[in-house]
Write an enzyme that holds these catalytic residues in place. Structure first.
Site, PDB file in Angstrom:
ATOM      1  N   GLN A   1       0.823  -1.210   0.000  1.00 49.02           N
ATOM      2  CA  GLN A   1       0.000   0.000   0.000  1.00 49.02           C
ATOM      3  C   GLN A   1       0.856   1.258   0.000  1.00 49.02           C
ATOM      4  O   GLN A   1       1.727   1.405   0.869  1.00 49.02           O
ATOM      5  CB  GLN A   1      -0.877  -0.022   1.264  1.00 49.02           C
ATOM      6  CG  GLN A   1      -1.843   1.140   1.383  1.00 49.02           C
ATOM      7  CD  GLN A   1      -2.567   1.139   2.710  1.00 49.02           C
ATOM      8  OE1 GLN A   1      -1.993   0.808   3.742  1.00 49.02           O
ATOM      9  NE2 GLN A   1      -3.832   1.495   2.701  1.00 49.02           N
ATOM     10  N   GLY A   2       0.619   2.141  -0.938  1.00 52.45           N
ATOM     11  CA  GLY A   2       1.382   3.384  -1.005  1.00 52.45           C
ATOM     12  C   GLY A   2       0.528   4.592  -0.654  1.00 52.45           C
ATOM     13  O   GLY A   2       0.173   5.385  -1.527  1.00 52.45           O
ATOM     14  N   TYR A   3       0.173   4.689   0.607  1.00 56.95           N
ATOM     15  CA  TYR A   3      -0.647   5.821   1.076  1.00 56.95           C
ATOM     16  C   TYR A   3       0.207   6.851   1.819  1.00 56.95           C
ATOM     17  O   TYR A   3       0.345   7.986   1.407  1.00 56.95           O
ATOM     18  CB  TYR A   3      -1.737   5.308   2.029  1.00 56.95           C
ATOM     19  CG  TYR A   3      -3.028   4.898   1.361  1.00 56.95           C
ATOM     20  CD1 TYR A   3      -3.032   4.343   0.095  1.00 56.95           C
ATOM     21  CD2 TYR A   3      -4.250   5.058   2.008  1.00 56.95           C
ATOM     22  CE1 TYR A   3      -4.212   3.957  -0.515  1.00 56.95           C
ATOM     23  CE2 TYR A   3      -5.442   4.683   1.409  1.00 56.95           C
ATOM     24  CZ  TYR A   3      -5.419   4.122   0.149  1.00 56.95           C
ATOM     25  OH  TYR A   3      -6.587   3.749  -0.436  1.00 56.95           O
TER      26      TYR A   3
ATOM     27  N   GLU B   1     -16.095  -1.982   4.901  1.00 58.17           N
ATOM     28  CA  GLU B   1     -16.392  -2.726   6.129  1.00 58.17           C
ATOM     29  C   GLU B   1     -15.242  -3.632   6.564  1.00 58.17           C
ATOM     30  O   GLU B   1     -14.811  -4.518   5.857  1.00 58.17           O
ATOM     31  CB  GLU B   1     -17.678  -3.536   5.981  1.00 58.17           C
ATOM     32  CG  GLU B   1     -17.830  -4.190   4.622  1.00 58.17           C
ATOM     33  CD  GLU B   1     -19.161  -4.948   4.534  1.00 58.17           C
ATOM     34  OE1 GLU B   1     -19.510  -5.610   5.510  1.00 58.17           O
ATOM     35  OE2 GLU B   1     -19.820  -4.863   3.485  1.00 58.17           O
TER      36      GLU B   1
ATOM     37  N   GLU C   1      -6.342   9.251  17.980  1.00 55.27           N
ATOM     38  CA  GLU C   1      -6.731  10.663  18.085  1.00 55.27           C
ATOM     39  C   GLU C   1      -7.620  11.050  16.910  1.00 55.27           C
ATOM     40  O   GLU C   1      -8.627  11.747  17.081  1.00 55.27           O
ATOM     41  CB  GLU C   1      -5.490  11.565  18.137  1.00 55.27           C
ATOM     42  CG  GLU C   1      -4.701  11.500  19.441  1.00 55.27           C
ATOM     43  CD  GLU C   1      -3.943  10.192  19.617  1.00 55.27           C
ATOM     44  OE1 GLU C   1      -3.485   9.635  18.599  1.00 55.27           O
ATOM     45  OE2 GLU C   1      -3.844   9.714  20.761  1.00 55.27           O
TER      46      GLU C   1
END
Lengths: 399, 376, 399, 376
Positions: A126-128, A244, A384
């Site tokens: 994943q490249g977030y 989900e 947070e």
């Protein structure tokens, strides 16, 4: 109100249990229970076993080779897998990218990528996240500039889990810097073997290599690897993030973890009696167990609401926060239970040797896991950020 | 009533802080941790030369300190820099026990400790003892003028580097009697002493030590037979004061790193230190730091008291610091986010030191039990 | 480093202890210990006893009739008074207004008001808070308009503690609405018998009448009752609020409260043994006691720094937050210790009767005190405001 | 797996919620609290007529509910409105014990309870028993066909209004044996029964009850001699489910009042709900509310189980709600500030109900002890 499973659900659970008993290799479940890393080969092997049974993609529609299980079935499956110490299924292709492609991908993309996720031919990452973005995901800077029938990608991703094993990465990239942050982002599929990509390991505080930096220098990506429309990537990203996730509370992990703590506290002695019988430790244990019993029901309530078609709203944020608090508390209990044996660093070399373990069974990785699992409340939307979301929805107005 | 350090201790603090901040950087320290020995003999020698070891012994013992506040002064700085060298094991425990129990011949070792050219280790914990100081099953059997030691010691910190192990063994009484425990000075190279070393999660090394019919002369005994518990308990209290101060120092670093990170790190277009939820958590950490400092002062100030009063304050301090330390370690990581999860970032090591200190000489719950028993 | 008191300090403590033994009426200390209200007459009596000994104003300079004690002496005095269950000295005239008049008042004001504070002729109350202002004190709306040699005051004050006994009130009033909030405030002394003043009781959740609303309708106040300069009131108010308060941590109150809890837990039985010997209660008790032992030292450290001339900064905010947390935790313990006897409402009528008490000694007021002392973290600058202050000072930048 | 209320219970909930929100306002309730009786006979009659009491009994007992989820449905609404009327004492405890132990003659009382024209009280707690259900010292001595009761009961809720007291007394066994405890239906007006009443902090009234050689016929006994403990324990569990649900309802009101206050109350020029530190505290309260709801569901769903499983879930629920309730009561007051300290503001009463519920049938710590014992 009825707290029991239906006969069909119980039959399904028995089927899963039976399958795991017969097909989960002992050495694999031992490794998972003792917190040892499986390596790529181990993950691939379990992937193949599940694929053979057709149980690899619980949440995918049948047309794509998925199980199309109900939320309750998925929960039961995950719970049984945790109980049996089955390896966690690497989620990037199956749980994350799969649903995005099914919903937003082109026919070509579906035909090309989905089967290879199931077969294990492709390992996705994943490249977030980017350095400097943190919780402010949309501030990402990695740029993709259109050049003919390619995008040219430059920038850096980070916290890329198991990127060292991956041959593909799905990336959020900035394709327009002149508009509002969220409106200039696209969703690109990138072959990790393309020239210009470099993967650099990040060693975590417990000495493990789980995550990586991925650097892009003039990486040329064919335009057919764009998912959906240009500059609409944020929509797909959000779909992926809120898609989900029946296991966000990690109830199964917590139950397995609590069982391990109890096993240890029954053999570890304090003042001449088993630690589990000493009042302060027993109190800690009881409080977490009580919280977990409630959390299991909270989880099922939300799942059953989702099964009835009600979209989970702030509930998944609540599950994330409380679920991670409970998991971390169990890690803390395990560390306490181990006593002086929490101090040794059970590195792979030490553990892999022929020497007998140093402390009571299961004490080896407790401290490393305690520190490693601090990530649970940081990654995937920090606690947070989740609290901000809860407050925003319930109070209205900004943070 | 006076809460200022004496001029001498102030100087010691300044010297040590300056030396460590110049020389004991994150890179240097992480290389030390990865080394085979787990500590730097070079830095050890330099610190001994600066008088850091001597400060942990009284003048009568050949040092120039040795009181509670000398220990806290030194260990707060060691904690602040995340020092992994075995000052606790060689000096407070090993050297301290020889100094308080040893005869004239044995006292020579103290000089060598203070000079920085001898390492010691206390081989005391056993597999089923957990934190119970009185639970000793390793047996010592006298025959003629020899003593035969048999049994196993667990997580003996600094065992591999130690020239001598100070081994607790039972010469009489039931398994958890305070009476009947003796200490023996056993050269690590003695036949039958099997040392299986491993690294510790927060740096440094320890070992499982097996005694397979180890034979030492009776002259290896420290003090009179069966009476070592009092000295052990006194040194355990001193070690707890040291651990409290070390943790306090580490907490100072953790909060200071976080303060600076909150001031500089930008998110959503402003420094994250401007978010009120994070501000309030920091405020709570600072408050707990003040409490931790007070508890450490109380324990140090009562270290030379009668055992009951001493142990009451020690248990109070370590319980409070156990709670505050966990809060600081976990919250400062959380307030940082991912960066604090990486091995390269100073906080990662500091947090490990804070949390792992809770596993020596009794954790938070054990200390609470002690406090309850002592205040009944 | 030296944790012991000097010989002089110890002698002083003995002198105080001796004085309290001989001069504090038994029925008064019983009432304080049992949480019964003393009424105005009781307060006046204790005030007179202290005044006779010359110990009424520990922090006033000698020239005004004060003791000019050191910070340590003041702390010792307060500690001994708490230990002996002496009534709390009503602070409005002595601790709050006195120092303001001494620093900023006119010679006339000093001559007129200070002796009457000592003699008990005047009972002062505080007119700071207003409905709708809360923690945002400077947003006050009560107006004073100059009319010849009078100010005409209109508006409303609230949370006025013991205002029902007072014959004078010191007030913050708005004298200029055209400037920044803080710059249009003045500090006025108002005779409560002036026409147009109405005091309305506020009954607190535990049924007590401690606080009041004070309404001002065209109240005419002579200009000579202005303290200092017009529109400079905020400066005087802040001086009053930050004026050294040696007892902000409430260590003495907590120690007395903890002793009371222990007394109760020694007689209250659970499972056939004294509650104090049951592990979960013992654990709660021990944790608070440990916190309090540290807090006592924190308090002394800050006092001794103040004695050495260092101004207390964020330290007083820290003491306020932790001190109130500890006091409230002790109230909670007392309620728990009382068991089923925490439920009765020990109203004055019930307590004042001839009937024997219902539960173990001291259990009567525990629940009422638990609820009443929720105020500790709200009034006098809420704990949230204190945390803002701490963060602001240590992090810089706004909230 | 189904977490929806049945249609009937949904209707009961709607009816009760509507009735209470219309009729049971803060003013009305505070006047009830200040009244001599501490409750409103008029509202009691109306609520009985609505079927609220009947919902707490099974069909076999003459009601139309009586299961765990009937109890939670009713008590959550009672809690939401801060109702002080003695549904727990008259129906769950008094009526429930008569229904489960009484003979045909005695069962007549259950009809009257359901109809709303009889009050009962359980006289069980004793001065040195605290929350121990088995600790009964009031003695019952049979002579001929009379039974003589002697001893003292403490904090007997609703004693003054009750026509009958259900008195636990010991007919055999040691002071804390489960065996040997009997229950007697004693008319409050019986000679020698001395009732000294007082108000309760959270509304309603209770009494100290002295039995000075009280004589009742043997026919006053409920069930067979010395075997009442099982029924007592079952009703204590039902009472705990009711208290859990009541507290949950009260917590709903507390958080809802706070949510609205945070949205409307302005400070420093903006709604205080925009301050992140307050937002995060509210988020934590909502999370704990979900947990409290789940724990209550678990306890209600296991109320008809075997005692071990039933008591495990009851202890878990009440421990969790004891912790969450305190947090909600204290934090919602704190988030409001001064206004919540005033008697007129609804939250003041609601917070008292939440905290005081912890003092019936075992507080947070007692429940934790039970849970530990049951899960060993």
């Amino acid at each position: 109100m009825d707290l029991s499973y239906t006969a069909e659900e119980l039959a399904f659970r028995d089927e899963v249990r039976d399958f795991l008993e017969k097909n989960l290799p002992q050495e694999m479940s031992d490794a998972v229970r003792d917190g040892r890393s499986l390596g790529k080969a181990g993950h691939d092997r379990w992937h193949a076993i599940l694929n053979e049974r057709g149980w690899l993609a619980p949440n995918w529609p049948r047309e794509f080779g998925g199980c199309e299980w109900s939320a309750v079935q998925r929960f039961l499956f995950e719970e049984e897998c945790c109980r049996a110490h089955a390896p966690r299924i690497v989620p990037f292709g199956l749980t994350m990218l799969g649903p995005v492609l099914q919903r937003f991908g082109s026919q070509d993309q579906k035909d090309r990528f989905l089967p290879r996720i199931l077969s294990g031919e492709d390992w996705w990452c994943q490249g977030y996240s980017e350095p400097g973005a943190g919780s402010d995901l949309a501030s990402l800077k990695t740029k993709a500039v259109r050049d003919g029938d390619h995008y040219v990608v430059n920038g850096q991703k980070t916290w890329t889990t198991l990127g060292q094993y991956a041959n593909w990465i799905f990336c959020l990239v900035r394709t327009d810097s002149t508009v509002k942050q969220q409106e200039g982002i696209s969703f690109l599929l990138i072959d990790m073997n393309t020239p210009g990509i470099e993967v650099r390991p990040i060693i975590l505080l417990d000495g493990t290599h789980e995550v990586n930096e991925v650097w892009f220098t003039d990486v040329r990506v064919p335009v057919e690897n764009l998912v959906g429309e240009e500059n609409k990537g944020w929509t797909y990203a959000k779909y992926l993030l809120t898609h989900e996730r029946t296991n966000i509370a990690g109830v199964g992990f917590s139950q397995a973890g609590l069982d391990a703590v109890k096993r240890m506290a029954r053999v570890e002695m304090s003042g001449g009696r088993p630690l589990i019988e000493t009042p302060h430790f027993a109190a800690r244990l009881a409080r977490v167990e009580i919280d977990l019993m409630a959390m299991a029901t909270t989880n099922l309530r939300i799942i059953s609401r989702a099964a009835a078609g009600q979209a989970p709203g702030v509930e998944s944020s609540m599950l994330k926060v409380k679920g991670t608090i409970i998991r971390q508390e169990i890690n803390d209990l395990a560390r306490r239970a181990a006593g002086i044996y929490a101090m040794p660093f059970a590195s792979e070399e030490v553990e892999g040797g022929n020497e007998p373990p140093i402390g009571p069974d299961g004490s080896g990785p407790v401290s490393a896991q305690y520190f490693n699992n601090r990530k649970l409340s940081i990654f995937g939307g920090s606690n947070e950020v989740q609290r901000n979301i809860i407050a925003k929805v319930k109070l209205g107005g900004g943070a | 009533m006076n809460f200022d350090l004496t001029e001498e201790r102030q100087m010691l603090q300044d010297t040590l802080r300056r030396f460590l901040s110049d020389r004991y950087t994150t890179d240097v320290r992480n290389r030390i941790i990865d080394s085979d020995t787990g500590f730097s003999t070079e830095l050890w020698a330099q610190l001994a030369e600066l008088g850091i070891v001597g400060a942990l012994f009284s003048e009568a013992q050949g040092g120039f300190g040795g009181a509670g506040f000398d220990i806290t002064t030194v260990f707060e700085e060691l904690g602040r820099a995340g020092v992994v060298e075995p000052f606790l094991d060689t000096a407070i425990l090993g050297g301290g026990l020889v100094a308080s129990l040893g005869n004239a011949d044995q006292q020579v070792l103290v000089e060598r400790v203070i000079a920085g050219d001898l390492h010691l280790a206390l081989a005391h914990s056993e597999p089923t003892a957990r934190y119970d100081l009185n639970r000793v099953m390793v047996s010592a059997t006298v025959s003629g003028d020899a003593v035969r030691l048999k049994g196993r010691k667990s997580v003996v910190v600094n065992a591999e580097a130690a020239e001598f192990l100070i081994v607790s063994a039972r010469e009489g009484g039931a398994v958890d009697d305070c009476d009947g425990i003796s200490l023996f000075l056993v050269p690590r190279e003695t036949a039958g002493v099997i040392v299986r070393g491993y690294p510790l999660l927060a740096g440094g090394r320890a070992a499982e030590v097996e005694f397979e019919d180890v034979v030492v002369p009776e002259s290896a005994r420290l003090g009179t037979a069966g009476t070592a518990y009092t000295a052990l308990a006194e040194r355990a209290a001193a070690a707890s004061v040291a651990l409290a101060a070390e943790t306090l120092g580490a907490m100072e670093t953790a909060t200071e790193l976080t303060r600076r990170y909150l001031q500089t790190r930008q998110q959503f277009g402003r420094p994250i230190g401007s978010f009120q939820a994070l501000q309030h958590r920091m405020a709570d950490l600072w408050i707990e730091m003040e409490q931790a400092r007070s508890a450490t002062i109380n324990a140090a100030g009562h270290l030379a008291d009668q055992p009951h009063m001493r142990d009451l304050h020690v248990a109070a301090a370590r319980n409070l610091i156990g709670r505050a330390g966990r809060l600081v370690a976990e919250d400062t990581i959380q307030l940082h986010g991912g960066i604090a999860m990486t091995r390269e970032y100073e906080l990662a090591h500091i947090a490990k030191r804070i949390v792992m200190a809770d596993h020596r000489f009794g954790d938070t719950d054990y200390q609470l039990e002690q406090f309850i028993a002592l205040s009944a």
